[in-house]
Structure formats: C-alpha cells, structure tokens
Enzyme design. Sequence first.
Site, PDB file in Angstrom:
ATOM      1  N   TRP A   1      74.531  82.490  38.305  1.00 41.93           N
ATOM      2  CA  TRP A   1      74.885  81.264  38.065  1.00 41.93           C
ATOM      3  C   TRP A   1      74.888  82.179  37.103  1.00 41.93           C
ATOM      4  O   TRP A   1      74.217  82.359  35.990  1.00 41.93           O
ATOM      5  CB  TRP A   1      73.888  80.223  38.322  1.00 41.93           C
ATOM      6  CG  TRP A   1      74.439  78.920  37.699  1.00 41.93           C
ATOM      7  CD1 TRP A   1      75.469  78.100  37.889  1.00 41.93           C
ATOM      8  CD2 TRP A   1      73.098  78.456  36.776  1.00 41.93           C
ATOM      9  NE1 TRP A   1      75.509  77.005  36.355  1.00 41.93           N
ATOM     10  CE2 TRP A   1      74.109  77.002  36.411  1.00 41.93           C
ATOM     11  CE3 TRP A   1      72.289  78.887  36.085  1.00 41.93           C
ATOM     12  CZ2 TRP A   1      73.460  76.645  34.824  1.00 41.93           C
ATOM     13  CZ3 TRP A   1      71.253  78.132  34.792  1.00 41.93           C
ATOM     14  CH2 TRP A   1      71.806  76.477  34.212  1.00 41.93           C
TER      15      TRP A   1
ATOM     16  N   LYS B   1      73.728  60.499  39.179  1.00 46.25           N
ATOM     17  CA  LYS B   1      74.258  60.965  40.648  1.00 46.25           C
ATOM     18  C   LYS B   1      75.318  60.767  40.388  1.00 46.25           C
ATOM     19  O   LYS B   1      75.826  61.808  40.829  1.00 46.25           O
ATOM     20  CB  LYS B   1      74.116  59.905  41.859  1.00 46.25           C
ATOM     21  CG  LYS B   1      72.067  60.289  42.118  1.00 46.25           C
ATOM     22  CD  LYS B   1      71.095  61.400  42.797  1.00 46.25           C
ATOM     23  CE  LYS B   1      71.179  62.827  41.952  1.00 46.25           C
ATOM     24  NZ  LYS B   1      70.513  62.909  41.138  1.00 46.25           N
TER      25      LYS B   1
ATOM     26  N   LYS C   1      70.960  74.520  41.891  1.00 46.20           N
ATOM     27  CA  LYS C   1      70.097  74.032  42.313  1.00 46.20           C
ATOM     28  C   LYS C   1      68.703  73.824  41.357  1.00 46.20           C
ATOM     29  O   LYS C   1      67.819  72.940  41.393  1.00 46.20           O
ATOM     30  CB  LYS C   1      69.904  74.220  43.899  1.00 46.20           C
ATOM     31  CG  LYS C   1      68.696  73.776  44.591  1.00 46.20           C
ATOM     32  CD  LYS C   1      69.319  71.507  44.420  1.00 46.20           C
ATOM     33  CE  LYS C   1      68.009  70.511  45.353  1.00 46.20           C
ATOM     34  NZ  LYS C   1      68.209  70.024  45.121  1.00 46.20           N
TER      35      LYS C   1
ATOM     36  N   GLU D   1      77.155  63.976  37.787  1.00 49.93           N
ATOM     37  CA  GLU D   1      76.998  65.292  38.068  1.00 49.93           C
ATOM     38  C   GLU D   1      77.643  65.505  39.827  1.00 49.93           C
ATOM     39  O   GLU D   1      78.268  67.025  39.965  1.00 49.93           O
ATOM     40  CB  GLU D   1      75.507  65.862  38.417  1.00 49.93           C
ATOM     41  CG  GLU D   1      74.953  65.140  39.911  1.00 49.93           C
ATOM     42  CD  GLU D   1      73.388  65.556  39.727  1.00 49.93           C
ATOM     43  OE1 GLU D   1      73.010  66.910  39.513  1.00 49.93           O
ATOM     44  OE2 GLU D   1      72.576  64.927  40.345  1.00 49.93           O
TER      45      GLU D   1
ATOM     46  N   ASN E   1      67.476  87.690  38.345  1.00 49.07           N
ATOM     47  CA  ASN E   1      67.584  85.702  38.123  1.00 49.07           C
ATOM     48  C   ASN E   1      67.000  86.609  37.042  1.00 49.07           C
ATOM     49  O   ASN E   1      66.051  86.561  36.965  1.00 49.07           O
ATOM     50  CB  ASN E   1      66.921  85.476  39.152  1.00 49.07           C
ATOM     51  CG  ASN E   1      67.443  83.834  39.397  1.00 49.07           C
ATOM     52  OD1 ASN E   1      67.887  83.598  38.197  1.00 49.07           O
ATOM     53  ND2 ASN E   1      66.614  83.184  40.155  1.00 49.07           N
ATOM     54  N   GLY E   2      67.449  85.504  35.520  1.00 48.86           N
ATOM     55  CA  GLY E   2      66.636  85.328  34.637  1.00 48.86           C
ATOM     56  C   GLY E   2      67.729  85.971  33.274  1.00 48.86           C
ATOM     57  O   GLY E   2      68.767  85.537  33.369  1.00 48.86           O
TER      58      GLY E   2
ATOM     59  N   GLU F   1      68.978  56.906  37.106  1.00 49.07           N
ATOM     60  CA  GLU F   1      69.201  58.068  37.518  1.00 49.07           C
ATOM     61  C   GLU F   1      70.263  58.220  38.949  1.00 49.07           C
ATOM     62  O   GLU F   1      71.211  59.170  39.134  1.00 49.07           O
ATOM     63  CB  GLU F   1      68.439  57.878  38.736  1.00 49.07           C
ATOM     64  CG  GLU F   1      67.921  58.924  40.507  1.00 49.07           C
ATOM     65  CD  GLU F   1      67.899  59.966  40.368  1.00 49.07           C
ATOM     66  OE1 GLU F   1      68.454  60.521  38.728  1.00 49.07           O
ATOM     67  OE2 GLU F   1      68.439  61.044  41.278  1.00 49.07           O
TER      68      GLU F   1
ATOM     69  N   HIS G   1      72.696  45.753  22.371  1.00 43.09           N
ATOM     70  CA  HIS G   1      72.565  45.773  21.100  1.00 43.09           C
ATOM     71  C   HIS G   1      73.435  47.917  20.897  1.00 43.09           C
ATOM     72  O   HIS G   1      73.676  48.273  19.706  1.00 43.09           O
ATOM     73  CB  HIS G   1      71.245  46.855  20.954  1.00 43.09           C
ATOM     74  CG  HIS G   1      70.213  45.504  21.589  1.00 43.09           C
ATOM     75  ND1 HIS G   1      69.469  44.981  20.214  1.00 43.09           N
ATOM     76  CD2 HIS G   1      69.332  45.063  21.955  1.00 43.09           C
ATOM     77  CE1 HIS G   1      68.570  44.239  20.314  1.00 43.09           C
ATOM     78  NE2 HIS G   1      68.635  44.055  21.520  1.00 43.09           N
TER      79      HIS G   1
ATOM     80  N   ARG H   1      72.221  77.939  44.932  1.00 46.84           N
ATOM     81  CA  ARG H   1      71.465  77.895  43.510  1.00 46.84           C
ATOM     82  C   ARG H   1      72.480  78.369  42.509  1.00 46.84           C
ATOM     83  O   ARG H   1      72.513  78.373  41.188  1.00 46.84           O
ATOM     84  CB  ARG H   1      70.586  79.247  44.131  1.00 46.84           C
ATOM     85  CG  ARG H   1      69.111  78.365  44.714  1.00 46.84           C
ATOM     86  CD  ARG H   1      68.578  79.873  45.442  1.00 46.84           C
ATOM     87  NE  ARG H   1      67.603  80.335  44.450  1.00 46.84           N
ATOM     88  CZ  ARG H   1      66.466  80.319  44.403  1.00 46.84           C
ATOM     89  NH1 ARG H   1      66.267  79.961  45.557  1.00 46.84           N
ATOM     90  NH2 ARG H   1      65.904  80.763  44.024  1.00 46.84           N
TER      91      ARG H   1
ATOM     92  N   CYS I   1      70.112  82.380  40.218  1.00 45.29           N
ATOM     93  CA  CYS I   1      70.847  82.700  40.739  1.00 45.29           C
ATOM     94  C   CYS I   1      70.203  83.299  42.097  1.00 45.29           C
ATOM     95  O   CYS I   1      69.275  83.102  42.545  1.00 45.29           O
ATOM     96  CB  CYS I   1      70.975  84.149  40.263  1.00 45.29           C
ATOM     97  SG  CYS I   1      71.157  84.281  38.577  1.00 45.29           S
TER      98      CYS I   1
HETATM   99  C1  AGP Z   1      69.249  66.086  39.813  1.00 46.17           C
HETATM  100  O1  AGP Z   1      70.564  65.518  40.540  1.00 46.17           O
HETATM  101  C2  AGP Z   1      69.796  67.521  39.199  1.00 46.17           C
HETATM  102  N1  AGP Z   1      70.736  68.448  39.843  1.00 46.17           N
HETATM  103  C3  AGP Z   1      68.544  68.142  38.075  1.00 46.17           C
HETATM  104  O2  AGP Z   1      68.727  67.117  36.587  1.00 46.17           O
HETATM  105  C4  AGP Z   1      67.631  68.049  38.596  1.00 46.17           C
HETATM  106  O3  AGP Z   1      66.835  67.151  38.983  1.00 46.17           O
HETATM  107  C5  AGP Z   1      66.752  69.193  37.722  1.00 46.17           C
HETATM  108  O4  AGP Z   1      67.147  70.283  37.080  1.00 46.17           O
HETATM  109  C6  AGP Z   1      65.410  69.803  37.491  1.00 46.17           C
HETATM  110  O5  AGP Z   1      64.506  70.871  38.771  1.00 46.17           O
HETATM  111  P1  AGP Z   1      63.401  70.220  39.742  1.00 46.17           P
HETATM  112  O6  AGP Z   1      63.068  69.209  39.879  1.00 46.17           O
HETATM  113  O7  AGP Z   1      63.713  71.199  40.844  1.00 46.17           O
HETATM  114  O8  AGP Z   1      62.452  70.805  38.532  1.00 46.17           O
END
Ligand code: AGP
Length: 610
Positions: free
Chosen positions: A74, A487, A605, A490, A100-101, A483, A506, A27, A2
């Site tokens: 969030w 991308k 984020k 998400e 936040n938490g 990766e 397989h 965030r 948050c």
């Molecule tokens: C990556 O595109 C994602 N948003 C997510 O997987 C991110 O890499 C993951 O939450 C780790 O975040 P960090 O590198 O800030 O620890």
Amino acid sequence: MCGIVGYIGNKNCVPIILEGLKRLEYRGYDSAGIATINSVSTDVVKCEGKVSALEAMLNLNKLDAPLGIGHTRWATHGAPNEINAHPHFNENKDLFMIHNGIIENYQVLKTKLKKQGYNFASETDTEVLVLLIDSFMKKNLSLFDSVRYALNEVEGAYGIAVISKKEPDKIIAARKGSPLVIGIGENENFISSDVSALIQHTKRVVYLDDNEICELTKDNFFVKNISDESIKKEIENVTLELDELSKGGYPHFMLKEIMEQPDSITNAMRGRLLFKEGSTKLGGLQGYEDRLANSKRIIISACGTSWHAALVGEYMIEQFAQIPVEVEYASEFRYRSPIIYSDDTILFISQSGETADTLAAMKEAKRKGALVLGICNVVGSSIARESEAGVYIHAGPEIGVASTKAFTSQLMVLAQITLLIARKKSMSFVDGKKVLTELEALPGKIKKILEMNSEIEKIAEHFVDAKNFLYLGRGYNFPVALEGALKLKEISYIHAEGYPAAEMKHGPIALIDENMPAVFIAPHDSIYDKVISNIQEVRARKGRIIAIATENDYDIDGLVDYCIKIPHTLEILMPILTVIPLQLLAYHIAVKKGLNVDQPRNLAKSVTVE
Ligand code: AGP
C-alpha cells in the site's frame, strides 16, 4: 498497511507465500512481489496490481526455492508500480528485503549511501534500508548484525523481513511499530504481518515486539533487541479458524460481515452479562473497575469508524455514568500536546489494533501517566498489547476494508463498559437489568433488519447515479450519520456528508434540491419530533428523502420518499440497529456501480502509516 509473508523450510516457498499474500491482500494491494533463494540462484518477481497479477507472472517463471519472502504493497513513498514494488534488493541481487512502515529519515540515509557510491532504482524508503544493510554486509558483518546496525540508524516504523544468498538458511525479521508474527512449523518456519497468513500451516506463533530482531531458520529461532540483548519469547497458540477467513458463500467479505452481526454482537457480550447484578463482567478490566468508575474524565481516541464509535460512547457514558468524556481523533491527539492528568482514563478503540495514529496517541498518553485502555478486535495486536488493560470485541476477522461488524461490536462493548460504571454510580438494578435485557434481544432485532436486505437493495437502485448524499441524525444517531456517510464514501466513491440534523439549517440546507438525496435517521426516540421538523425542512425544498424509522411509525411515511422500518430498542442501543440499513445501502450502491467493495481504491484495511 502492507502484507508480509516469508517461508523457510523443505517445501517450495512460492505457493505458500502466494497463498499467504492472498489472505493479506485486503491490507494493501497496489503492487506485489516475491524474492526466492535456492542453491542455484536468487530470483525476484514483482509487479503493479494485485497478487493475481504476480501469480500469473510466477506461473511463467516456475520458481522453486526453500527460502523466500513476499509482499503486497500500500504505497506510502513512490507511485504504485513495478519499480517501487517490494522486495527491494542490492546491486548484486543477493540481498532482498520487504517492509511495512515508513523510514522517516530515509533522505538523510539516502544521501549518505549515495556518497558511498550507491545508486537507487526506486523512489522508496525501503530501498534505502536494504542498501544500508548491504553497506554493513560489505564490512563482513553477519546478516543479523548488518540488520541490527542498520536499524540502529533508522527513525520511523518498520516491519521487515530480509534474506541473503550469503546466508541462505535464514530469514531476519524485525519490527518497530508495524506488526510481525512468526509461525512455528515442523522443519519449517514462517513470518507474516498477520496470523491469517499462517494459520493453514501452523497455529503456534510468536509475536515480535517493538525493537526486536529475530533470526529464523527452518527449525529454530532466536530473538534479540536492537541493543543485541537476548529476549525470551513465548510460543502462543492461535484460536482463529481458517474458515473464518473465507467468504462463506457471500459475493463479498463486506456482505458476509454485515450478515454476521447477529453472531458477532452475541460474541461481544458472551459471558459478560450479569443479570443477578444488573451489570456486566469484563475480564480484561478486572482490577480496573473502580479506577475507571472514579475517573475524573474519560478521553476516547480513535480513527475513522472507530472514532464514530467513540462519539456514541461519549453520549452513553455521559448520560448514564456522569463522567465527562472528550473524543479525540488520534492523529490530532498525538500532535497537539493535549493536557492529560494522571486521573484521566483514556480509551483507545481500534479494530485492527495496528493503526499507527492510534498506537502513537496511546504511547503519548502512557507517557503522561493516564490509565490507558484498549478496545480492539485483533487479539495480540500492537494496541491490545500496549494497553494497560482492555476489552476485546470478539467480532472475528474483519476482512472487508469498510468496517461493519467491528463498529456494532465496538458499540456493544462501550454499552457494557457504560453499564459497568453506571451500576457503580447512580444507575439502579432495575434499570441495569433493562439494559441487559435489551442487549440480549439485539441479535434477533438485527436479524429482522437483515431480512430487509432485498428491500434496501431496491432502494439503492434509485441512487446509483447520485453524486452527493447528506446523512442527518441527532443525539445518539448523529455519529451514525457520520458512519453512514463514511460507508458510502469509501466503497462507492460518492461524496457524502454526515451532519447533526439540526445543524443543516446553518448552511448545508443550501445544498438541498431534487438532486440531493438526504438520509435521515429518525427512530422513535426522545428527539423524534425535532428530526421530523428537519425532514419537513428538506421536503419543502424538494429534497429526496430516505428515512430509517421505527416499525409501526406510520406518520413518517407521508413525509419521505423511501422508509426503512427497524425494530425499537433503548435509545442508548439504537445506533447498533440504525447503522445496519446504512451499511447495506452503501454496499448495494457500490455493487451496482460495479466497484470493488472489499478492496476500494486508495484504501487499506489497517493504516499503519501516518
Ligand atoms: C472504516 O470503514 C475505515 N476502513 C477506516 O476509517 C477505519 O475505521 C480506520 O482506519 C480505523 O481503523 P482501526 O479501527 O483498525 O484502528
């Protein structure tokens, strides 16, 4: 994660808090709210949706107050709606808190408070904490002590800001596991979960550490720990510039950050390449080089994209530094009671430096005596500060939720760490220099790839309606396949799966038909011929193929439907180039689907909760 912003001073806090929340919205952004206190009244306005919805409501309410706190949420407990939005408050609406938490024992505390006659409006853990604070205020404790007593009963993670009409000249802030930073102004002070919300007002900041509580007035502050012992804190100067937080003319932060990669990877190696020694100098590892090079084992732990970078790091270190490497999801590592030896070195990779699972895994590793190193982007972040030593990737603020430039900069740092170790072992000066020369050439090669942006956009056009994707690579490019799939998932919400290209036979090859696009990462490397065989297996089953190949490879064109040709480089550095077309492909597909590329649904984020 948050977003938290608070203000106390002589100006109207509302526009200041709103501007700060907008900078933090990446965030977490499913609801937002603000509470203010002035000499006449207390007010709270909150809503489901983004900060813009809150701003519209505030334009109607015309609030004006010298003290206030604001929050973008969030959701962790309770649906994203107005009732569950922060700030939360007591029945008299004279005590307000943002958080936040996660309060892990909130149910126990809620039951106790209900027995004291408290009623609850929301489903959140946060409301439990603000009413627990209220219960101590009712015993005529000061706001600071009420917060301190309440936090002594709390289990879990928190970054909180609390204000009260009874003490309208202060903000109480406290943190444990979730970041909080104080901004020191002239006759005004600020609190936030991230410096980016503060730097247009002040660059003088104080980072709170776990179990610290701060009392902030407009011209002073003091910090104590949860046991009421005074803590001396240093005021630090932030180097971040405001224009680094704007889109710079791009339609999205994500595209800006993809396009920044020639510069961001330059910054990842700036001042670190030692051509005279065929090695690297990493200031953050000074004094730890030998211990690192003599590690019996290196474990690399992270989440998400950073975990993919860790996988590439495994291949690099094992091939060139001959140290066994294990890669661990931080969320698994922290709970499966891993066997950790004191001569282990554990690298934790995190762009934000605030990912709860990674931070917790790091603390677990420290408890077991391993050398704990951090590879982070955000200076002063919790993971950076918790590390014994480490390396900043210097990618600059990454605002887009989908990580792009941070990934390539993480790989740059991992390559430099590998070179540092390898040159203390069997790697020759000549080979070391070869790596340095290629590192230095990468920004120009990335620029060439970025010039293909519109070509990649045209390819994306053909896949906007795809329902599934397979990403396939081998060796160093297997993590890049993972990766590339992440991308796409998400930001476009299309299901995509990354797989080792050889593994496709397989099982997953059963998925191949004319409706299943397959992206092959097939640069000219030591296993190119094997990947070509895999491409032919897919082609034989009418799969639609996009290939990332090396320029001047003319053999591959006849085997695939679309081919993106990129410059050549050393195999160890190839992932830094092969990932970029995949970033652009995902970006353009998502944009053509009309989706919110910078703030995809359900994501944040930085995931500072479990
Ligand atoms: C990556 O595109 C994602 N948003 C997510 O997987 C991110 O890499 C993951 O939450 C780790 O975040 P960090 O590198 O800030 O620890």
